[in-house]
Design a protein around this motif. Structure first.
Motif, PDB file in Angstrom:
ATOM      1  N   ARG A  36     -30.490 -39.125 -18.032  1.00  0.00           N
ATOM      2  CA  ARG A  36     -31.599 -39.998 -17.664  1.00  0.00           C
ATOM      3  C   ARG A  36     -32.901 -39.174 -17.573  1.00  0.00           C
ATOM      4  O   ARG A  36     -33.934 -39.544 -18.111  1.00  0.00           O
ATOM      5  CB  ARG A  36     -31.291 -40.675 -16.322  1.00  0.00           C
ATOM      6  CG  ARG A  36     -32.280 -41.763 -15.933  1.00  0.00           C
ATOM      7  CD  ARG A  36     -31.956 -42.343 -14.566  1.00  0.00           C
ATOM      8  NE  ARG A  36     -32.112 -41.409 -13.461  1.00  0.00           N
ATOM      9  CZ  ARG A  36     -33.275 -40.958 -13.003  1.00  0.00           C
ATOM     10  NH1 ARG A  36     -34.392 -41.369 -13.537  1.00  0.00           N
ATOM     11  NH2 ARG A  36     -33.320 -40.089 -12.010  1.00  0.00           N
TER      12      ARG A  36
ATOM     13  N   ARG B 153     -24.773 -37.825 -16.228  1.00  0.00           N
ATOM     14  CA  ARG B 153     -25.484 -39.087 -16.470  1.00  0.00           C
ATOM     15  C   ARG B 153     -26.917 -38.990 -15.946  1.00  0.00           C
ATOM     16  O   ARG B 153     -27.866 -39.441 -16.569  1.00  0.00           O
ATOM     17  CB  ARG B 153     -24.743 -40.258 -15.807  1.00  0.00           C
ATOM     18  CG  ARG B 153     -23.477 -40.672 -16.580  1.00  0.00           C
ATOM     19  CD  ARG B 153     -22.965 -42.011 -16.091  1.00  0.00           C
ATOM     20  NE  ARG B 153     -22.545 -41.977 -14.711  1.00  0.00           N
ATOM     21  CZ  ARG B 153     -21.319 -41.639 -14.310  1.00  0.00           C
ATOM     22  NH1 ARG B 153     -20.400 -41.325 -15.188  1.00  0.00           N
ATOM     23  NH2 ARG B 153     -21.022 -41.617 -13.029  1.00  0.00           N
ATOM     24  N   GLU B 154     -27.049 -38.360 -14.783  1.00  0.00           N
ATOM     25  CA  GLU B 154     -28.368 -38.174 -14.181  1.00  0.00           C
ATOM     26  C   GLU B 154     -29.230 -37.268 -15.078  1.00  0.00           C
ATOM     27  O   GLU B 154     -30.413 -37.531 -15.302  1.00  0.00           O
ATOM     28  CB  GLU B 154     -28.171 -37.551 -12.788  1.00  0.00           C
ATOM     29  CG  GLU B 154     -29.422 -37.316 -11.982  1.00  0.00           C
ATOM     30  CD  GLU B 154     -30.039 -38.588 -11.440  1.00  0.00           C
ATOM     31  OE1 GLU B 154     -29.489 -39.671 -11.703  1.00  0.00           O
ATOM     32  OE2 GLU B 154     -31.085 -38.481 -10.786  1.00  0.00           O
TER      33      GLU B 154
END
Ligand SMILES: NC(=O)C1=CN([C@@H]2O[C@H](COP(=O)(O)OP(=O)(O)OC[C@H]3O[C@@H](n4cnc5c(N)ncnc54)[C@H](O)[C@@H]3O)[C@@H](O)[C@H]2O)C=CC1
Ligand SMILES: O=C(O)C(=O)Cc1ccc(O)cc1
Length: 691
Positions: free
Chosen positions: A352, A348-349
């Motif tokens: 982003r 998820r990081e």
């Protein structure tokens, strides 16, 4: 100090991951100079510090991660450190450690308390409390934040007071709960059977405490008189609560409960949502662990049962073995779970960050236009920088490929780059284009090498990719001829490992004709002579054309034909790989030039290509005279090819490659002299070197 311990060894791992040179000073580690795996060196604190005095005195950072009770003594026993060295510790109790550090070292000092145990999957997302000591420690704090740690500054005394509430009180209550469960003879399996995710999670946290170092928790709880007084007040509260409950004071309980609710008020909503998500995640983890355990038990079930025989005892053994296997798998699933959670979080990081990068690239594209946004020299610098910083475990090539694709996709956010190459689809040149520009670029096939360049000259494509040289076959003469004429400039090079497949629809033994580009036929001649003797070799315009032809013939029922070429061609034209890797030289590599409208500025490691013709190459020493300026200006030549000139004033043209960029002063001077002494001179361009 203490780098062989539970927490210290994690920090050793993370610093080493950054490429730092880390010395572990620890009696549990082998003596200095001995590899890991040797017996622990042992010794008293004074002996340990003395043995490693030189290393400590030279260090940029001395990080103390030893048990709480010995921390002040270990710090006091340090030899003098470099004045600019940072002295820091990881102790759970900050007051005494900081006091000792400030007394032992006159330079920068930092008290650090990692609020996590050594079993964390990684540092990212965790918290470290920083109790300032003295001096400039920003590089150390930046390193921690670079790993994704959140650094919270809190003065040592305040830290220790707060840890009374966060750690001493919490751990004592948990310890008391565990002690009580044992004394009450609680059967954990029965409790777990009735536990929904919320109760299972709470029980797990209790069990977690008792799986750790009792000494550490004792030392945290008893760190101060204030902690013990806090526990006594808690004891009193517990007593009062029980008295009220005994007395049937329902209202009193409700009032206390509501007062605490008020105290939590600003967080109650958030805590409810977050705990709901946590429990949902716990439920999923549990379900995944169960599935895995069941799958593995099912897969392993046949093995012990088969050899177990028919009698009861043996069946019992098989049952035990199954239980054992299931327990092991359950254990494995439990050990995998935190890593999977961490991977999900990292993904998820990454998403982003990748999106943020793409947004930046789009902003540049909006200012400059896509083609102008492509900066070969910057890409080369970025890739080199990343490879230099590669902490592993990915190999350098993998890092290059991942970032190449990332850059390619980011650049294509506005408009994909178009790249013209010698078609049809499926040629090695197409592979080279994709290797250089990434999967987001749009390769456009052209029918001839001239056509490839024309597309770019007419601005129908952004870049052209053309083969210049092969490790077995030497230069591609046609390309060198074209380089003398095209106004395009070299912007990059690609090196591609060439692997030829024998492809067709029939059997190898039935092949009577082999189609391929003449270069491919030459690169596979040993194979053809040895394994397909007497088979006709038919050169065609490209390997992909050969594959297309073979597919067309096969469709007409002709299957005694085969093609040589890249696997991608087999895929594009639906042929089978009859024999992989048939090139004579397993290292067979082709080098391609990427051409565009403007050569990039220097990248720090560049190659310059040019074509020149000295006057009267038949005269003795003409070639030597031409090359003299290179030697005079200390420029190395990495390649020299001659090409016969048809019908010109001179007999030969020379294709040269030099180390360095045409804007480098030395190279510029050598080029100027070369130009002055030549009857024909064309600078093809300077571009970042690959590898
Ligand atoms: N384990 C944890 O969850 C956390 C620990 N800490 C702090 O980290 C420190 C270390 O804890 P752990 O790693 O758990 O303990 P540990 O017992 O696993 O490791 C301590 C290490 O210190 C070494 N040591 C002992 N005397 C030494 C000396 N004179 N010189 C050099 N090394 C020496 C030991 O040989 C051992 O390898 C403690 O101060 C603790 O408060 C902080 C946060 C979390
Ligand atoms: O992992 C756990 O359960 C911990 O509680 C880890 C821990 C132990 C000691 C500290 O000073 C900080 C964190």
């Amino acid at each position: 100090m203490g780098g062989a311990g539970a927490l210290g060894s994690r920090f050793v791992e993370w610093f080493r991951g950054d490429g730092d040179l880390v010395h572990v000073v620890d009696p549990a580690a082998p003596a200095p100079g001995l590899a890991e795996g040797h017996a622990p060196a042992g010794g008293s604190p004074a002996e340990v510090a003395a043995r490693d005095a030189e290393v400590l005195a030279a260090a940029d950072l001395v990080l103390v991660a030893v048990p709480i009770p010995v921390t002040p003594e270990v710090i006091a026993g340090l030899p003098p450190l470099r004045p600019d060295a940072v002295l820091a510790d990881l102790t759970s109790v900050k007051g005494p450690a900081l006091e000792a550090m400030l007394a032992a070292h006159a330079g920068p000092v930092a008290g650090l308390h990692p609020m996590f145990g050594p079993d964390v999957a990684g540092p990212a997302g965790e918290v470290v409390v920083h109790s300032p000591g003295r001096g400039d420690v920003h590089w150390l704090l930046e390193r921690l934040t670079g790993w994704g740690l959140r650094v919270e500054p809190v003065a040592a005394a305040e830290h220790d007071r707060l840890m009374g509430l966060i750690q001493a009180l919490r751990h004592t209550v948990t310890a008391a709960y565990g002690v009580n469960l044992r004394r009450e003879g609680a059967d954990l399996d029965t409790l777990l059977a009735l536990s929904s995710p919320i109760y299972r999670t709470e029980l797990m946290m209790v069990g977690r405490l008792f799986a750790q170092d009792p000494g550490l928790y004792h030392d945290i709880i008893t760190a101060s008189e204030a902690n013990l007084e806090l526990l006594e007040r808690f004891h009193q509260t517990l007593g009062e609560l029980i008295t009220g409950l005994r007395a049937g004071d329902r209202e009193g309980f409700v009032a206390e409960f509501e007062a605490v609710g008020e105290h939590f008020a600003t967080h109650s909503e958030g805590f409810l949502t977050e705990s709901r998500e946590l429990l949902a995640a716990a439920k999923e983890l549990r379900a995944a662990a169960r599935d895995e355990a069941q799958e593995a038990a099912a897969a392993g079930a046949g093995v012990p049962a088969a050899g177990a025989g028919a009698d009861g005892a043996a069946t019992g053994e098989a049952g035990d073995a199954e239980d054992g296997a299931a327990a092991r798998v359950d254990d494995m699933a439990a050990r995998l779970a935190p890593h999977r959670v961490e991977i999900d979080r990292i993904d998820r990081e990454l998403l982003r960050l990748i999106s943020a990068r793409a947004a930046q690239a789009r902003a540049i594209g909006a200012i400059k236009g896509t083609a102008a946004a492509y900066r070969p020299e910057r890409e080369a610098q970025v890739l080199r920088g990343l490879v230099e910083r590669n902490p592993g475990p990915l190999p350098d090539n993998a890092v290059r490929r991942v970032f190449r694709e990332l850059m390619s996709e980011c650049l294509a956010v506005e408009r994909p780059l178009t790249v013209s190459y010698l078609g049809p689809r499926g040629t090695f040149t197409e592979q080279a284009a994709v290797q250089h520009f990434g999967g987001a670029a749009r390769p456009v096939p052209a029918a001839s090498l001239e056509g490839v360049l024309r597309e770019v000259e007419a601005r129908q494509a952004d870049y052209a990719v053309v083969p210049v040289e092969n490790s077995t076959e030497g230069s591609v003469g046609r390309t060198l001829d074209l380089l003398t004429r095209t106004p395009l400039e070299a912007v990059g090079e690609v090196r591609l490992r060439i692997e030829h497949q024998l492809m067709g629809r029939g059997e190898v033994s039935g092949v009577r004709r082999v189609y391929a580009h003449s270069q491919a036929l030459a690169q596979c001649q040993d194979f053809l002579t040895r394994h397909l003797p007497g088979v006709e070799r038919l050169p065609v315009s490209s390997n992909a054309e050969a594959a297309r032809l073979v597919a067309e013939l096969a469709a007409q029922g002709v299957t005694d034909v085969a093609a040589l070429g890249p696997e991608s061609a087999a895929a594009v034209y639906g042929l089978n790989v009859l024999r992989p890797g048939v090139q004579d030289d397993p290292e067979n590599t082709t080098r391609f030039l990427v051409l565009g409208h403007e050569s990039p500025p220097p990248s720090g490691s560049d190659t310059t290509s040019l074509v020149v013709a000295p006057p009267q190459t038949d005269r003795d020493g003409a070639l030597l005279g031409m090359l003299k300026p290179l030697a005079e200006h200390g420029v190395s030549m990495t390649r020299l090819e001659s090409r016969p000139m048809r019908g010109g004033l001179w007999q030969y043209l020379f294709y040269l490659e030099l180390d360095g960029h045409a804007q480098d002063p030395q190279v510029a001077a050598a080029l100027e002299a070369l130009r002055a002494g030549s009857v024909f001179y064309r600078l093809v361009g300077s571009y970042p070197r690959v590898g």
